[in-house]
Design an enzyme around this catalytic site. Structure first.
Site, mmCIF file in Angstrom:
data_model
loop_
_atom_site.group_PDB
_atom_site.id
_atom_site.type_symbol
_atom_site.label_atom_id
_atom_site.label_comp_id
_atom_site.label_asym_id
_atom_site.label_seq_id
_atom_site.Cartn_x
_atom_site.Cartn_y
_atom_site.Cartn_z
ATOM 1 C CG HIS A 295 -35.887 -11.893 26.137
ATOM 2 N ND1 HIS A 295 -35.971 -10.676 25.504
ATOM 3 C CD2 HIS A 295 -35.619 -11.606 27.433
ATOM 4 C CE1 HIS A 295 -35.768 -9.708 26.373
ATOM 5 N NE2 HIS A 295 -35.555 -10.250 27.561
ATOM 6 C CD GLU A 296 -35.937 -14.281 30.128
ATOM 7 O OE1 GLU A 296 -34.903 -13.890 30.700
ATOM 8 O OE2 GLU A 296 -36.945 -13.549 29.973
ATOM 9 C CG HIS A 299 -31.374 -11.650 29.890
ATOM 10 N ND1 HIS A 299 -30.834 -10.391 29.896
ATOM 11 C CD2 HIS A 299 -32.708 -11.482 29.649
ATOM 12 C CE1 HIS A 299 -31.796 -9.488 29.670
ATOM 13 N NE2 HIS A 299 -32.939 -10.125 29.505
ATOM 14 C CD GLU A 325 -34.242 -6.527 27.738
ATOM 15 O OE1 GLU A 325 -33.760 -7.071 28.762
ATOM 16 O OE2 GLU A 325 -35.344 -6.851 27.263
HETATM 17 ZN ZN ZN Z 1 -34.811 -9.094 29.238
#
Ligand code: ZN
Length: 529
Positions: A295-296, A299, A325
């Site tokens: 997830h990170e 980003h 996101e």
């Molecule tokens: Zn996020």
């Protein structure tokens, strides 16, 4: 809540080259448009440089500050936040914008200058329209409401929080009226997080998603639990080594970033060449650290892919929270849960954790990673049920904002929607309407960005696959550059060049459409069901 990267969008965390600091930009009389634009960009860079100092302090607080430093850190942060706010509302912007707007410099609406002027005007107009009394009242009420929320949640006592929630929605109405809107009040709030998106369009996208997800989720209710093998012993040091090598293989630039450990996973873009990921590991839950990384990392790749030449200006900033996101959800779900990914990474994973995985086949491991089980808690939700948690919150915050639903009536409405859409009824308000911190912080219009992220992610992934060929095949060969470079070319490098619906349309050939997400979930989860 997603930290770091998402905050980065709101605060615009950028720095300018040191030459921009001396002398301080000033408005000269009879400036031409070019001079005014240069001065404005210098101001914008200074503002973001200052904000990036604040971000570094926040990173330090999460990752390495000793506990007793908390009061001094609070003072440092308050001082810097005040200075950033002063810059955001600097009256020189008005004169500079007036000198540039309508000039030849911004005649091409897609030029960097036009985009920067458009976005600086948008945020400046908003900040200036907020009366100081309302800003102060907002800060006061949300600060008390957060404390009250934490206590109410601990004691499962919604009644003590309800009056504060009522006040927050009343202030949100005042805020929307102060900053102005074209369609509905919710548009004004949404604009803080997802510029260019309207309530009307959002209702369209999310109600389509909800209608199609409810029957899909209902079909999973009887799936037996099968994720036991992820809850064996996974020694932390070996988890960290595995995650670091995966991050490098996926394209995280270690010279321009770092990986650390913290209580909450987050990604913080400090500046060009400095994007930091912090993860939380659990010795008996491999998925926690691994999915936090994926997830990170999404980003971080976005932040590392922004165009450095435009650093400190909207052209060098992320398009929106939803787009940020989309990048995290794309790498987490479409890459990190895929068969191709694990065909490549499962052998080294078994080498790293032979005791835990020696009796687990690749197929059984993937099924465990993709286990679907409707539950009452959003942050624990699997990929298939997640968006129903969001559409419920969206429906409720629209009703609370319009006044159709009073805060005192929230628990009943909440539980009814959970039962209707997810087939689960929270046992108490801790598991129900007291579970999220967002509304107590005044974040109204924020929840939909999570689902928009999922919608954009599926649509972008499908478009990337149409353009570069079967992605799972390339993942199985350990090749992630084709996907990463496609995202860089079609999303990252454009910054805020277009409103989000247009960015998505240009990258994928059509405006935001939830069908891709529903089709992707149906295909991936039905096959493995
Ligand atoms: Zn996020």
């Amino acid at each position: 809540m997603c930290a770091g990267a998402c905050k980065g969008v709101v605060l615009a965390l950028f720095y300018g080259a040191s030459r921009d600091l001396q002398p301080r930009p000033s408005v000269r009389k009879h400036m031409n448009a070019e001079q005014a634009y240069e001065t404005m960009i210098a101001l914008s860079r200074e503002e973001t440089l200052l904000a990036s100092c604040l971000d570094l302090l926040e990173w330090d607080e999460e990752v390495s500050m000793p506990r007793d430093g908390v009061e001094h850190r609070a003072e440092q942060r308050a001082l810097l936040a005040g200075l950033v706010h002063d810059r955001e509302t600097d009256p020189r912007y008005e004169e500079l914008l007036a000198a540039v707007e309508g000039s030849a410099l911004v005649s091409d609406p897609e030029s960097a200058a036009a985009v920067n002027v458009r976005e600086i005007r948008r945020s400046f107009k908003k900040e200036r329209r907020m009366p100081r009394a309302l800003v102060e009242e907002w800060a006061r009420v949300t600060s008390i409401a957060q404390q009250t929320w934490a206590e109410s949640r601990r004691n499962d006592d919604y009644a003590s929080f309800a009056p504060w929630l009522e006040q927050i929605f009343a202030l949100a109405r005042e805020r929307a009226d102060a900053v102005g809107y074209e369609g509905t009040r919710y548009d004004a709030l949404l604009d803080d997080f997802e510029p260019g998106m309207t309530t009307e369009r959002l209702v369209d996208v999310l109600s389509n998603l909800q209608q199609r997800l409810v029957p899909l989720v209902a079909s999973f209710r009887d799936t037996p639990a099968s994720s036991e093998m992820l809850e064996r012993d996974f020694p932390l040091e070996r988890q960290k080594l595995f995650v670091e090598s995966a991050a490098a293989a996926l394209g995280f630039d270690p010279r321009g970033g770092r990986l650390d450990v913290s209580q909450h996973p987050f990604c913080s873009a400090i500046g060009p060449g400095d994007v930091r990921i912090a993860l939380r590991y659990h010795p008996r839950d491999f998925g926690q650290g691994f999915f936090a990384l994926m997830h990170e990392l999404g980003h971080a790749l976005y932040d590392q892919g922004l165009d450095r030449a435009f650093y400190g200006t909207p052209m060098g900033d992320a398009a929106s929270l939803g787009v940020h996101e989309s990048q995290s959800r794309l790498w987490e779900n479409h890459v990190g849960r895929s068969e191709g990914f694990w065909r490549h990474f499962y052998p080294p994973l078994c080498d790293a954790f032979p005791e835990a995985l020696n009796d687990v086949s690749l197929d059984a491991f993937r099924r465990a990673m993709n286990h679907v089980a409707p539950g009452p808690i959003r942050v624990n939700a699997d990929e298939v049920t997640y968006d129903l948690h969001i559409t419920i919150r969206f429906e409720l915050e629209l009703a609370l904002l319009s006044g159709d639903l009073r805060a005192a009536e929230l628990p009943g409405a909440w539980n009814e929607l959970y039962e209707r859409h997810l087939g689960v009824r929270p046992r108490n308000d801790r598991e129900g309407c007291l579970q999220d911190i967002h509304w107590s912080e005044g974040l109204i219009g924020y929840f939909p960005t999570y689902s928009l992220g999922n919608v954009y992610a599926a649509q972008l992934f499908a478009a990337a696959e149409r353009a570069v060929g079967p992605l799972e095949e390339s993942f199985a060969r350990g090749e992630f550059a084709p996907l990463r470079e496609w995202l860089r070319e079609h999303v990252h490098r454009h910054g805020m060049r277009w409103p989000v619906p247009e960015l998505i349309a240009r990258a994928t050939g059509e405006g935001p459409d939830a069908s891709y997400l529903v089709e992707s979930l149906t295909r991936r989860y039905r096959d493995g069901h």
